[in-house]
Scaffold this motif. Structure first.
Motif, PDB file in Angstrom:
ATOM      1  N   TYR A  36      12.181  13.532 -27.267  1.00  0.00           N
ATOM      2  CA  TYR A  36      11.869  14.657 -26.174  1.00  0.00           C
ATOM      3  C   TYR A  36      11.347  13.667 -25.162  1.00  0.00           C
ATOM      4  N   ASN A  37      12.115  13.406 -24.200  1.00  0.00           N
ATOM      5  CA  ASN A  37      11.567  12.427 -22.967  1.00  0.00           C
ATOM      6  C   ASN A  37      11.280  12.771 -21.645  1.00  0.00           C
ATOM      7  N   TRP A  38      11.153  14.157 -21.628  1.00  0.00           N
ATOM      8  CA  TRP A  38      10.772  14.939 -20.540  1.00  0.00           C
ATOM      9  C   TRP A  38      10.980  16.543 -21.036  1.00  0.00           C
ATOM     10  N   THR A  39       9.432  16.882 -20.944  1.00  0.00           N
ATOM     11  CA  THR A  39       9.258  18.329 -21.376  1.00  0.00           C
ATOM     12  C   THR A  39       8.575  19.144 -20.338  1.00  0.00           C
ATOM     13  N   SER A  98      16.905  12.078 -13.955  1.00  0.00           N
ATOM     14  CA  SER A  98      16.949  10.658 -14.316  1.00  0.00           C
ATOM     15  C   SER A  98      18.108  10.044 -14.837  1.00  0.00           C
ATOM     16  N   ILE A  99      18.467   8.925 -14.579  1.00  0.00           N
ATOM     17  CA  ILE A  99      19.570   8.240 -15.075  1.00  0.00           C
ATOM     18  C   ILE A  99      19.253   8.035 -16.361  1.00  0.00           C
ATOM     19  N   ASP A 100      18.308   8.142 -17.120  1.00  0.00           N
ATOM     20  CA  ASP A 100      18.271   7.946 -18.474  1.00  0.00           C
ATOM     21  C   ASP A 100      18.428   9.183 -19.269  1.00  0.00           C
ATOM     22  N   THR A 101      18.459  10.234 -18.754  1.00  0.00           N
ATOM     23  CA  THR A 101      18.680  11.381 -19.301  1.00  0.00           C
ATOM     24  C   THR A 101      20.296  11.757 -19.926  1.00  0.00           C
ATOM     25  N   LYS A 102      20.217  11.817 -21.402  1.00  0.00           N
ATOM     26  CA  LYS A 102      21.586  12.075 -21.763  1.00  0.00           C
ATOM     27  C   LYS A 102      21.998  13.238 -22.430  1.00  0.00           C
ATOM     28  N   ALA A 103      20.893  14.056 -22.799  1.00  0.00           N
ATOM     29  CA  ALA A 103      21.047  15.430 -23.295  1.00  0.00           C
ATOM     30  C   ALA A 103      19.921  16.404 -22.880  1.00  0.00           C
ATOM     31  N   GLU A 104      20.072  17.498 -22.846  1.00  0.00           N
ATOM     32  CA  GLU A 104      19.218  18.490 -22.674  1.00  0.00           C
ATOM     33  C   GLU A 104      19.293  19.691 -23.417  1.00  0.00           C
ATOM     34  N   ILE A 105      18.103  20.397 -23.586  1.00  0.00           N
ATOM     35  CA  ILE A 105      17.988  21.858 -24.024  1.00  0.00           C
ATOM     36  C   ILE A 105      17.111  22.783 -23.163  1.00  0.00           C
ATOM     37  N   VAL A 106      17.446  23.867 -22.882  1.00  0.00           N
ATOM     38  CA  VAL A 106      16.913  24.808 -22.310  1.00  0.00           C
ATOM     39  C   VAL A 106      16.749  26.102 -22.808  1.00  0.00           C
ATOM     40  N   VAL A 107      15.514  26.605 -23.044  1.00  0.00           N
ATOM     41  CA  VAL A 107      15.318  27.820 -23.841  1.00  0.00           C
ATOM     42  C   VAL A 107      14.598  28.733 -22.696  1.00  0.00           C
ATOM     43  N   HIS A 124      16.670  10.915 -23.945  1.00  0.00           N
ATOM     44  CA  HIS A 124      17.359   9.915 -23.496  1.00  0.00           C
ATOM     45  C   HIS A 124      18.467   9.323 -24.393  1.00  0.00           C
ATOM     46  N   SER A 125      18.520  10.332 -25.557  1.00  0.00           N
ATOM     47  CA  SER A 125      19.620  10.063 -26.725  1.00  0.00           C
ATOM     48  C   SER A 125      20.796  10.988 -26.408  1.00  0.00           C
ATOM     49  N   ILE A 126      22.062  10.640 -26.881  1.00  0.00           N
ATOM     50  CA  ILE A 126      23.268  11.611 -26.807  1.00  0.00           C
ATOM     51  C   ILE A 126      22.902  12.611 -27.878  1.00  0.00           C
ATOM     52  N   ASP A 127      23.191  13.692 -27.865  1.00  0.00           N
ATOM     53  CA  ASP A 127      23.281  14.880 -28.948  1.00  0.00           C
ATOM     54  C   ASP A 127      21.905  14.857 -30.182  1.00  0.00           C
ATOM     55  N   PRO A 128      20.799  14.705 -29.544  1.00  0.00           N
ATOM     56  CA  PRO A 128      19.955  14.571 -30.344  1.00  0.00           C
ATOM     57  C   PRO A 128      19.031  16.184 -31.009  1.00  0.00           C
TER      58      PRO A 128
END
Length: 148
Positions: A36-39, A98-107, A124-128
């Motif tokens: 979780y790199n941005w919450t 962010s250019i570092d963002t690779k995946a996202e979850i929104v609830v 910052h990870s793909i499919d975590p």
């Protein structure tokens, strides 16, 4: 996850101001879950069809206001459904924070049947994100709704 839920419950049940509680929730999630790199939280902005940024932890974002339908958060504001994006670069309607963002979850967060906001997490990870993440975040959004 049981211990994490207990810690989050203690924060949400505390007598502190709501935004302080939400920021502490973000801090705990950021510290405890390595991918979780941005919450952060977004909430419906009054009567407008847009979201306003609430408490968050992570890199500064330009996306303090998001129109309904725009980006992943804006889509969840319209659909009212959890949206897991394993690879943000494969999404046409993605707002890059962010250019570092690779995946996202929104609830989404529902109160009295109305979609009033959401928790947004970037990685910052793909499919975590796992079903366990979805379960935790759905539970959390139900608990957050109780303090709003």
């Amino acid at each position: 996850m049981v211990e994490l839920k207990k810690r989050l419950s203690v924060i949400l049940e505390s007598p502190q101001e709501t935004n302080v509680k939400l920021l502490k929730v973000c801090q705990v999630l950021d510290k405890e879950i390595s991918y979780y790199n941005w919450t952060g939280f977004y909430f419906k902005n009054g009567d407008k069809d847009e979201l306003a940024l609430g408490p968050y932890v992570g890199a500064v974002t330009d996306h303090v206001i998001i129109p309904f339908g725009k980006g992943i958060c804006g889509q969840v504001a319209v659909s009212g459904e959890t949206f897991v994006v394993p690879d943000v670069h494969a999404q046409d309607n993605y707002l890059s924070c962010s250019i570092d963002t690779k995946a996202e979850i929104v609830v989404p967060i529902f109160k009295d049947g109305e979609n009033i906001g959401q928790i947004d997490i970037d990685s910052h990870s793909i499919d975590p994100f796992t079903k366990e993440d979805e379960e935790l975040l759905n539970w959390l959004c139900e608990e957050v709704a109780k303090v709003l």
